[in-house]
Design a protein around this motif. Structure first.
Motif, PDB file in Angstrom:
ATOM      1  N   GLY A 145      -3.449   9.507 -16.997  1.00  0.00           N
ATOM      2  CA  GLY A 145      -3.988   8.039 -16.609  1.00  0.00           C
ATOM      3  C   GLY A 145      -2.753   7.090 -16.602  1.00  0.00           C
ATOM      4  O   GLY A 145      -2.739   6.184 -15.577  1.00  0.00           O
ATOM      5  N   ASP A 146      -1.471   7.301 -17.096  1.00  0.00           N
ATOM      6  CA  ASP A 146      -0.245   6.445 -16.720  1.00  0.00           C
ATOM      7  C   ASP A 146       0.153   6.666 -15.259  1.00  0.00           C
ATOM      8  O   ASP A 146       0.351   5.618 -14.420  1.00  0.00           O
ATOM      9  N   VAL A 147       0.047   7.901 -14.995  1.00  0.00           N
ATOM     10  CA  VAL A 147       0.166   8.184 -13.284  1.00  0.00           C
ATOM     11  C   VAL A 147      -0.681   7.345 -12.399  1.00  0.00           C
ATOM     12  O   VAL A 147      -0.468   6.696 -11.179  1.00  0.00           O
ATOM     13  N   LYS A 148      -2.046   7.291 -12.643  1.00  0.00           N
ATOM     14  CA  LYS A 148      -2.818   6.764 -11.791  1.00  0.00           C
ATOM     15  C   LYS A 148      -2.605   5.127 -11.890  1.00  0.00           C
ATOM     16  O   LYS A 148      -3.036   4.464 -11.217  1.00  0.00           O
ATOM     17  N   LEU A 149      -2.426   4.665 -13.158  1.00  0.00           N
ATOM     18  CA  LEU A 149      -2.132   3.378 -13.116  1.00  0.00           C
ATOM     19  C   LEU A 149      -0.873   2.807 -12.542  1.00  0.00           C
ATOM     20  O   LEU A 149      -0.803   1.526 -12.199  1.00  0.00           O
ATOM     21  N   LEU A 150       0.128   3.621 -12.349  1.00  0.00           N
ATOM     22  CA  LEU A 150       1.228   3.480 -11.334  1.00  0.00           C
ATOM     23  C   LEU A 150       0.721   2.929  -9.854  1.00  0.00           C
ATOM     24  O   LEU A 150       1.544   2.083  -9.264  1.00  0.00           O
ATOM     25  N   ALA A 151      -0.289   3.448  -9.560  1.00  0.00           N
ATOM     26  CA  ALA A 151      -0.724   3.007  -8.044  1.00  0.00           C
ATOM     27  C   ALA A 151      -1.066   1.438  -7.956  1.00  0.00           C
ATOM     28  O   ALA A 151      -0.511   0.935  -6.896  1.00  0.00           O
ATOM     29  N   PRO A 152      -1.834   0.831  -8.569  1.00  0.00           N
ATOM     30  CA  PRO A 152      -2.213  -0.456  -8.541  1.00  0.00           C
ATOM     31  C   PRO A 152      -0.963  -1.554  -9.019  1.00  0.00           C
ATOM     32  O   PRO A 152      -0.636  -2.390  -8.172  1.00  0.00           O
ATOM     33  N   LEU A 153      -0.074  -0.796 -10.007  1.00  0.00           N
ATOM     34  CA  LEU A 153       1.132  -1.665 -10.150  1.00  0.00           C
ATOM     35  C   LEU A 153       2.177  -1.523  -9.065  1.00  0.00           C
ATOM     36  O   LEU A 153       2.794  -2.675  -8.775  1.00  0.00           O
ATOM     37  N   LEU A 181       0.829  -1.384  -0.136  1.00  0.00           N
ATOM     38  CA  LEU A 181       0.163  -0.028  -0.018  1.00  0.00           C
ATOM     39  C   LEU A 181       0.841   1.150  -0.016  1.00  0.00           C
ATOM     40  O   LEU A 181       0.464   2.166  -0.848  1.00  0.00           O
ATOM     41  N   LEU A 182       1.882   1.355   0.808  1.00  0.00           N
ATOM     42  CA  LEU A 182       2.695   2.529   0.740  1.00  0.00           C
ATOM     43  C   LEU A 182       3.521   2.595  -0.589  1.00  0.00           C
ATOM     44  O   LEU A 182       3.665   3.737  -1.083  1.00  0.00           O
TER      45      LEU A 182
END
Length: 213
Positions: free
Chosen positions: A142-150, A118-119
């Motif tokens: 959109g790429d930035v937000k994709l980095l969160a689940p990855l 999570l961190l």
């Protein structure tokens, strides 16, 4: 049996995921995918879900990984078509993955790994925001937000080192694609290249390298 069942689920989901892809890309709820797209989507989703099941095993985390893998197929298809990563796919994938990581922590005692994931997911998102502010043309939001689940998944699996490995492999994949497009004269130096699919490929490759395979 678990990978086989997950692979069959992926094949069954192929037509639905193909339909979701074309409708999100066209922003038209009546859009219908062609037979080739349906076949290709099923051919990709089946092995992808089977591999996710083989890698994860029978545990609560599996539900989140399967959801994320199916979402990745749709995100890659939309990004390749229209250079866009829809929030309606990315954000639910993040929520389901976070819930699966939490459930895994409660049932299998992986609380430290869950907190790390999570961190690192939050850190990956924050770094992406910084890069977006520094170079808006280089990284879409959109790429930035994709980095969160990855970042969450890779961080749970192997900590910061695996997150860096996944991102670096994604950058390498994107660079190779750009070079091929330039060499074949299908793109110029200023042509925008979708970055979502390389990020997804890099994350998948990092998981395979870190897993039992």
């Amino acid at each position: 049996m678990l990978p086989l069942a997950a692979g069959l689920l992926g094949l069954a989901l192929g037509p639905w995921l193909a339909r979701a892809t074309v409708r999100l890309a066209a922003r038209d709820r009546a859009a219908v995918p062609g037979r080739v797209r349906v076949a290709l989507t099923a051919a990709v989703t089946g092995p992808l879900l089977a591999g996710a099941a083989a890698l994860t095993g029978a545990r609560p985390l599996l539900a989140g990984v399967l959801w994320a893998a199916a979402a990745a197929v749709v995100l890659a298809g939309v990004d390749l078509a229209v250079h866009r990563l829809p929030d309606v796919v990315t954000l639910p994938a993040l929520a389901v993955l976070a819930a699966a990581v939490t459930a895994d922590a409660l049932t299998d005692g992986t609380g430290r790994r869950a907190l790390t994931g999570l961190l690192l997911g939050a850190a990956a998102f924050a770094v992406g925001v910084g890069l977006r502010l520094l170079a808006p043309a280089g990284l879409g939001f959109g790429d930035v937000k994709l980095l969160a689940p990855l970042g969450l998944l890779l961080g749970w699996w192997g900590g910061g080192q695996l997150v860096l490995t996944g991102v670096l492999l994604g950058l390498l994949a994107g660079a190779l694609v750009s070079l091929v497009l330039l060499a074949t004269r299908r793109a110029g130096w200023r042509t925008a290249v979708p970055f979502g699919p390389p990020l997804l490929v890099g994350a998948a490759a990092a998981l395979v390298l870190a897993g039992p395979l």
